[in-house]
Design a protein around this motif. Sequence first.
Motif, PDB file in Angstrom:
ATOM      1  N   UNK A  98      46.368  36.522  87.218  1.00 28.10           N
ATOM      2  CA  UNK A  98      46.013  35.233  87.822  1.00 28.10           C
ATOM      3  C   UNK A  98      45.174  35.398  89.085  1.00 28.10           C
ATOM      4  N   UNK A  99      44.936  36.639  89.508  1.00 29.42           N
ATOM      5  CA  UNK A  99      44.173  36.906  90.724  1.00 29.42           C
ATOM      6  C   UNK A  99      42.870  37.623  90.403  1.00 29.42           C
ATOM      7  N   UNK A 109      43.229  34.946 106.332  1.00 32.24           N
ATOM      8  CA  UNK A 109      43.581  34.407 105.020  1.00 32.24           C
ATOM      9  C   UNK A 109      45.042  34.682 104.679  1.00 32.24           C
ATOM     10  N   UNK A 110      45.617  33.787 103.866  1.00 31.14           N
ATOM     11  CA  UNK A 110      46.931  34.028 103.273  1.00 31.14           C
ATOM     12  C   UNK A 110      46.743  34.163 101.767  1.00 31.14           C
ATOM     13  N   UNK A 111      47.181  35.279 101.219  1.00 28.84           N
ATOM     14  CA  UNK A 111      47.073  35.533  99.783  1.00 28.84           C
ATOM     15  C   UNK A 111      48.472  35.467  99.180  1.00 28.84           C
ATOM     16  N   UNK A 113      50.725  35.876  95.879  1.00 29.81           N
ATOM     17  CA  UNK A 113      50.744  36.468  94.545  1.00 29.81           C
ATOM     18  C   UNK A 113      51.851  35.791  93.738  1.00 29.81           C
ATOM     19  N   UNK A 114      51.502  34.989  92.736  1.00 30.56           N
ATOM     20  CA  UNK A 114      52.537  34.292  91.965  1.00 30.56           C
ATOM     21  C   UNK A 114      53.251  35.233  91.005  1.00 30.56           C
ATOM     22  N   UNK A 115      54.473  34.877  90.677  1.00 26.53           N
ATOM     23  CA  UNK A 115      55.200  35.630  89.654  1.00 26.53           C
ATOM     24  C   UNK A 115      54.730  35.151  88.284  1.00 26.53           C
ATOM     25  N   UNK A 116      55.101  35.886  87.253  1.00 28.93           N
ATOM     26  CA  UNK A 116      54.710  35.487  85.900  1.00 28.93           C
ATOM     27  C   UNK A 116      55.301  34.131  85.541  1.00 28.93           C
ATOM     28  N   UNK A 117      56.511  33.877  86.028  1.00 26.57           N
ATOM     29  CA  UNK A 117      57.150  32.599  85.737  1.00 26.57           C
ATOM     30  C   UNK A 117      56.434  31.452  86.442  1.00 26.57           C
TER      31      UNK A 117
END
Length: 200
Positions: A98-99, A109-111, A113-117
């Motif tokens: 997703x990135x 900046x704030x990055x 990282x989402x989880x798969x869920x």
Amino acid sequence: MKTKEIIQYLVIAVGIVIAGLVYYNINEQPSWEVTGSTAVETEQLQQSSKTVSQPSVICVHICGAVNNPGVYEGEASLRLYQFIELAGGFREDASVESLNLAQGVQDGMQIYVPSKQEAVEPPALLSSTENNGKNAKLNLNTASKSELTQLPGIGEVKAEAILSYRDTNGAFQTIEELMNIPGIKEATFEQIKDLITVTN
């Protein structure tokens, strides 16, 4: 030598000296002015260069599904994947796809990282239509934990935070109130604002 001749020679000599001085001033003065102007322009260019120069070291906040979330410093030329490495790399449940790992980053900046869920698409229930033709939306005041986790960007931790906020503060009055919950920022809200409601 007669006095008259001496005076004539002196007059000629003085004339030559005066002519030389006039010639020197005529030829040297423009050169001085150009040199002075060039020096001023050079100084202005140097000051302008200092003004537009970019910082060589930047600070970036890496959070979400990484092993060591936090604020990290790095060279301004580093790419996103390199800052992820500084944060200990991805967790096993990180949604890497997703990135854009090749993108550049900027200071401050704030990055996230989402989880798969968190990265899964919303289920058909949230995009289906009711008999009245309106899009079905999830009611924040009646939704269960499992229903909340079906929203994009909302995992179990955020779902529990929503339920805790609702228990403590009562029913949501507006959907924007969701951003009062720690961990739910504008980016997450923009993903789900069209999928949620606070009224039946």
